[in-house]
Design a protein around this motif. Structure first.
Motif, PDB file in Angstrom:
ATOM      1  N   ALA A 108       0.838  -1.207   0.000  1.00 38.10           N
ATOM      2  CA  ALA A 108       0.000   0.000   0.000  1.00 38.10           C
ATOM      3  C   ALA A 108       0.871   1.254   0.000  1.00 38.10           C
ATOM      4  O   ALA A 108       0.567   2.250  -0.668  1.00 38.10           O
ATOM      5  N   ALA A 109       1.970   1.208   0.751  1.00 41.44           N
ATOM      6  CA  ALA A 109       2.884   2.349   0.787  1.00 41.44           C
ATOM      7  C   ALA A 109       3.530   2.581  -0.573  1.00 41.44           C
ATOM      8  O   ALA A 109       3.888   3.711  -0.917  1.00 41.44           O
ATOM      9  N   ASP A 110       3.649   1.508  -1.375  1.00 39.93           N
ATOM     10  CA  ASP A 110       4.221   1.637  -2.716  1.00 39.93           C
ATOM     11  C   ASP A 110       3.209   2.160  -3.733  1.00 39.93           C
ATOM     12  O   ASP A 110       3.545   2.314  -4.905  1.00 39.93           O
ATOM     13  N   GLY A 111       1.957   2.389  -3.282  1.00 37.86           N
ATOM     14  CA  GLY A 111       0.957   2.978  -4.159  1.00 37.86           C
ATOM     15  C   GLY A 111       0.014   1.998  -4.819  1.00 37.86           C
ATOM     16  O   GLY A 111      -0.798   2.385  -5.667  1.00 37.86           O
ATOM     17  N   LEU A 112       0.072   0.727  -4.462  1.00 40.22           N
ATOM     18  CA  LEU A 112      -0.827  -0.251  -5.070  1.00 40.22           C
ATOM     19  C   LEU A 112      -2.236  -0.112  -4.504  1.00 40.22           C
ATOM     20  O   LEU A 112      -2.415   0.228  -3.324  1.00 40.22           O
ATOM     21  N   THR A 113      -3.239  -0.376  -5.324  1.00 40.76           N
ATOM     22  CA  THR A 113      -4.631  -0.359  -4.867  1.00 40.76           C
ATOM     23  C   THR A 113      -4.936  -1.644  -4.107  1.00 40.76           C
ATOM     24  O   THR A 113      -4.160  -2.628  -4.164  1.00 40.76           O
ATOM     25  N   ASN A 114      -6.086  -1.663  -3.413  1.00 37.82           N
ATOM     26  CA  ASN A 114      -6.478  -2.873  -2.684  1.00 37.82           C
ATOM     27  C   ASN A 114      -6.610  -4.064  -3.628  1.00 37.82           C
ATOM     28  O   ASN A 114      -6.241  -5.187  -3.288  1.00 37.82           O
ATOM     29  N   ARG A 115      -7.136  -3.827  -4.825  1.00 38.74           N
ATOM     30  CA  ARG A 115      -7.290  -4.920  -5.782  1.00 38.74           C
ATOM     31  C   ARG A 115      -5.924  -5.448  -6.227  1.00 38.74           C
ATOM     32  O   ARG A 115      -5.721  -6.661  -6.339  1.00 38.74           O
ATOM     33  N   GLU A 116      -4.985  -4.540  -6.493  1.00 39.44           N
ATOM     34  CA  GLU A 116      -3.645  -4.961  -6.923  1.00 39.44           C
ATOM     35  C   GLU A 116      -2.911  -5.700  -5.809  1.00 39.44           C
ATOM     36  O   GLU A 116      -2.209  -6.699  -6.055  1.00 39.44           O
ATOM     37  N   ILE A 117      -3.087  -5.220  -4.569  1.00 41.55           N
ATOM     38  CA  ILE A 117      -2.466  -5.911  -3.430  1.00 41.55           C
ATOM     39  C   ILE A 117      -3.046  -7.311  -3.289  1.00 41.55           C
ATOM     40  O   ILE A 117      -2.319  -8.295  -3.090  1.00 41.55           O
ATOM     41  N   GLY A 118      -4.373  -7.409  -3.395  1.00 45.16           N
ATOM     42  CA  GLY A 118      -5.020  -8.703  -3.287  1.00 45.16           C
ATOM     43  C   GLY A 118      -4.548  -9.686  -4.344  1.00 45.16           C
ATOM     44  O   GLY A 118      -4.356 -10.881  -4.067  1.00 45.16           O
ATOM     45  N   ALA A 119      -4.350  -9.183  -5.577  1.00 48.99           N
ATOM     46  CA  ALA A 119      -3.872 -10.056  -6.654  1.00 48.99           C
ATOM     47  C   ALA A 119      -2.474 -10.591  -6.359  1.00 48.99           C
ATOM     48  O   ALA A 119      -2.154 -11.756  -6.646  1.00 48.99           O
ATOM     49  N   GLN A 120      -1.614  -9.777  -5.774  1.00 47.77           N
ATOM     50  CA  GLN A 120      -0.256 -10.219  -5.464  1.00 47.77           C
ATOM     51  C   GLN A 120      -0.222 -11.218  -4.322  1.00 47.77           C
ATOM     52  O   GLN A 120       0.538 -12.175  -4.327  1.00 47.77           O
ATOM     53  N   LEU A 121      -1.077 -10.973  -3.301  1.00 46.46           N
ATOM     54  CA  LEU A 121      -1.034 -11.801  -2.094  1.00 46.46           C
ATOM     55  C   LEU A 121      -2.064 -12.927  -2.102  1.00 46.46           C
ATOM     56  O   LEU A 121      -2.183 -13.678  -1.128  1.00 46.46           O
ATOM     57  N   LEU A 122      -2.864 -12.990  -3.184  1.00 45.48           N
ATOM     58  CA  LEU A 122      -3.895 -14.028  -3.325  1.00 45.48           C
ATOM     59  C   LEU A 122      -4.946 -13.931  -2.232  1.00 45.48           C
ATOM     60  O   LEU A 122      -5.366 -14.938  -1.633  1.00 45.48           O
ATOM     61  N   ILE A 123      -5.361 -12.710  -1.928  1.00 44.05           N
ATOM     62  CA  ILE A 123      -6.452 -12.475  -0.987  1.00 44.05           C
ATOM     63  C   ILE A 123      -7.414 -11.498  -1.642  1.00 44.05           C
ATOM     64  O   ILE A 123      -7.106 -10.875  -2.657  1.00 44.05           O
ATOM     65  N   SER A 124      -8.610 -11.357  -1.065  1.00 45.05           N
ATOM     66  CA  SER A 124      -9.612 -10.479  -1.668  1.00 45.05           C
ATOM     67  C   SER A 124      -9.325  -9.019  -1.334  1.00 45.05           C
ATOM     68  O   SER A 124      -8.682  -8.724  -0.311  1.00 45.05           O
ATOM     69  N   PRO A 125      -9.789  -8.078  -2.178  1.00 41.91           N
ATOM     70  CA  PRO A 125      -9.636  -6.650  -1.858  1.00 41.91           C
ATOM     71  C   PRO A 125     -10.243  -6.289  -0.516  1.00 41.91           C
ATOM     72  O   PRO A 125      -9.728  -5.412   0.194  1.00 41.91           O
ATOM     73  N   ARG A 126     -11.360  -6.950  -0.154  1.00 36.47           N
ATOM     74  CA  ARG A 126     -11.978  -6.641   1.136  1.00 36.47           C
ATOM     75  C   ARG A 126     -11.065  -7.063   2.287  1.00 36.47           C
ATOM     76  O   ARG A 126     -10.956  -6.363   3.294  1.00 36.47           O
ATOM     77  N   THR A 127     -10.401  -8.219   2.125  1.00 37.11           N
ATOM     78  CA  THR A 127      -9.466  -8.656   3.168  1.00 37.11           C
ATOM     79  C   THR A 127      -8.306  -7.683   3.280  1.00 37.11           C
ATOM     80  O   THR A 127      -7.822  -7.392   4.390  1.00 37.11           O
ATOM     81  N   VAL A 128      -7.877  -7.138   2.145  1.00 38.53           N
ATOM     82  CA  VAL A 128      -6.833  -6.112   2.183  1.00 38.53           C
ATOM     83  C   VAL A 128      -7.300  -4.929   3.028  1.00 38.53           C
ATOM     84  O   VAL A 128      -6.558  -4.393   3.857  1.00 38.53           O
ATOM     85  N   GLY A 129      -8.554  -4.512   2.801  1.00 36.52           N
ATOM     86  CA  GLY A 129      -9.097  -3.405   3.581  1.00 36.52           C
ATOM     87  C   GLY A 129      -9.127  -3.698   5.070  1.00 36.52           C
ATOM     88  O   GLY A 129      -8.841  -2.819   5.895  1.00 36.52           O
TER      89      GLY A 129
END
Length: 516
Positions: A461-482
């Motif tokens: 997130a500090a690198d500027g990725l969106t919740n969806r992009e973070i979720g895609a990298q970590l294999l979790i849902s955007p809501r879980t990222v939130g």
């Protein structure tokens, strides 16, 4: 049958009253029954049925009732029905009918008509000024208080324009009159409106009492929409008090009635208070999922007045969740409304939201402007929320003494009201001000205290990725990222994604590696 329907309505038997006009229409047709029943069919539909259908009956019956006053009463309820349904086109149609009514020798009606026309016209014309002649704190109070309940404006609209000051007195007069006449259905409706005003003014015990009595009466007489409005007010109380289970139960009941019948203002209330409960519980991503629906065209909960009021919650949730794309437009909407109306609540909210969206050193001027707005303290819960946010900002700016002052004042109000989630948050923030401040020359803070997954999410997130992009990298849902970010922020003493840039994640990784 038409006379029996009017008697049943007055006696508090709405369901029985609804059947008789239908039966009578088989005998004589719609218009004679409308004339004999005084347009009751539309009133009943407004209380128990589909707002768009209520609008149809009410506008139709305005032309056949014998008294101009009754025609105006039906017309104003038709406007309210269209507003409830979120149908500005139908609202304009009803307004044209109201404007066309002539008092015909009725001096009281002649005095009220300009007030009512001015009141409703400001909603018909997007650029119209606030209904300045509707001074609910002076002579108009007496005139409206002596008139039928149908002529009273919907409370949320009076609140939106910031002219609700004398409306509670009007409603108390109406309630006393309706109690004496034992008009239980209308009494339940007035109580449901009284609860809304008491909520905003911080009279939460009175609000709960009015909503509970209104709910009981509405259940007895079969006034479904009134009962639903009372449930919505009780859900608002439960959300502020941290009772998520009650919020879920009440909003589910609200939506069972409001969605199939197209009562969008009530559906919007259910989504709003569910979103509020999530926000206050520290789940900003869940809050956004509900709050954004209020301004989504075509959504079952889309309603402009509700979206305006919920904008403050939407912006706060968006900032906490890092969704700044949603924050800016909502803040701008409130700022524009504040410029148009001068309503104290809107001016206060506009300054507060500007502080949240802008951030940085400039935020302090906006926070101070929000607290110094004339009339802002008249809504104690929202005023305390501003102090809480300002106190959090002061703590992050290392102004611990100033922060303690604001946070303690906010906690005191939350404690008095019973707003437990925000009281606990204010006390947690205040406790952080008691800890020794880190040395100013010691570099940025580290991310110590995060779980491994929280650390991964925070770095991305500090690198500027969106919740969806973070979720895609970590294999979790955007809501879980939130959810992870909502846990990260309080641990790091920050409130937004933008502040993650000052955290020394590399240093923390080195510490963890050494420990392993």
């Amino acid at each position: 049958m038409a006379a029996a329907a009017r008697a049943a309505w007055g006696a508090g038997a709405a369901a029985a009253a609804l059947l008789r006009p239908v039966d009578a229409e088989w005998l004589r047709g719609e218009l004679p029954v409308a004339r004999l029943g005084g347009g009751l069919r539309g009133i009943l539909e407004f209380a128990c049925g589909i707002p768009e259908r209520a609008h149809h009956y009410l506008v139709r019956d305005m032309a056949v009732v014998s008294e101009p006053r009754r025609a105006v009463e039906l017309g104003t309820v038709a406007v309210r029905a269209a507003w409830s349904a979120g149908r500005p086109d139908l609202q304009r149609e009803a307004l044209r009918q109201v404007r066309a009514v002539h008092p015909d020798g009725d001096p009281d009606l002649a005095e009220l008509l300009p007030v009512l026309r001015n009141w409703w016209s400001c909603y018909d014309r997007p650029g119209a000024a606030a209904p300045a002649t509707l001074d609910l704190s002076h002579g108009t109070v007496g005139r409206l208080g002596a008139a039928a309940w149908e002529l009273l404006p919907p409370v949320p609209l009076a609140q939106a324009w910031g002219i609700e000051g004398g409306l509670l007195d009007v409603l108390h007069v109406q309630a006393a009159q309706l109690r004496r006449r034992h008009e239980l259905t209308a009494l339940a409706l007035v109580l449901s409106q009284t609860a809304v005003l008491d909520l905003a003014a911080g009279r939460w015990e009175a609000a709960g009492t009015a909503a509970a009595e209104g709910l009981r009466l509405a259940g007895e007489v079969g006034a479904d929409h009134v009962a639903t409005q009372c449930r919505a007010s009780l859900a608002a109380l439960a959300a502020a008090r941290g009772d998520g289970r009650t919020v879920g139960e009440l909003t589910a009941r609200v939506l069972e009635v409001s969605v199939p019948r197209g009562v969008r203002v009530l559906s919007a209330a259910a989504y709003w208070y569910r979103g509020r409960a999530a926000l206050f519980a520290g789940r900003p991503q869940d809050a956004l999922a509900d709050l954004l629906c209020l301004a989504e065209p075509g959504h079952e909960a889309a309603h402009p007045t509700s979206a305006l009021f919920a904008a403050a919650d939407t912006v706060e949730a968006a900032v906490q969740a890092g969704g700044t794309d949603a924050a800016g437009p909502r803040a701008a909407m409130v700022a524009e409304w504040a410029r148009r109306t001068g309503a104290p609540w809107a001016r206060t909210a506009a300054h507060r939201l500007q502080a949240l969206v802008a951030g940085g050193p400039a935020a302090e001027d906006s926070f101070r402007a929000a607290l110094d707005t004339a009339g802002a303290a008249g809504c104690p819960f929202e005023y305390a929320r501003t102090r809480l946010l300002y106190g959090e900002w002061l703590r992050r700016a290392r102004r611990r003494a100033d922060a303690r002052h604001e946070l303690a004042a906010a906690a005191e109000v939350f404690d008095r009201l019973g707003a437990e989630p925000l009281r606990a948050r204010a006390l947690r923030e205040r406790a952080l001000t008691e800890r020794p401040a880190p040395a100013r020359g010691g570099g940025p803070p580290t991310a110590a205290g995060l779980t491994a997954q929280e650390l991964r999410v925070a770095r991305l997130a500090a690198d500027g990725l969106t919740n969806r992009e973070i979720g895609a990298q970590l294999l979790i849902s955007p809501r879980t990222v939130g959810h992870h970010l909502a846990s990260v922020y309080p641990k790091l003493g920050i409130t937004s994604r933008a502040e993650l840039a000052r955290i020394d994640f590399a240093g923390d990784l080195r510490l963890k590696a050494a420990g392993d």
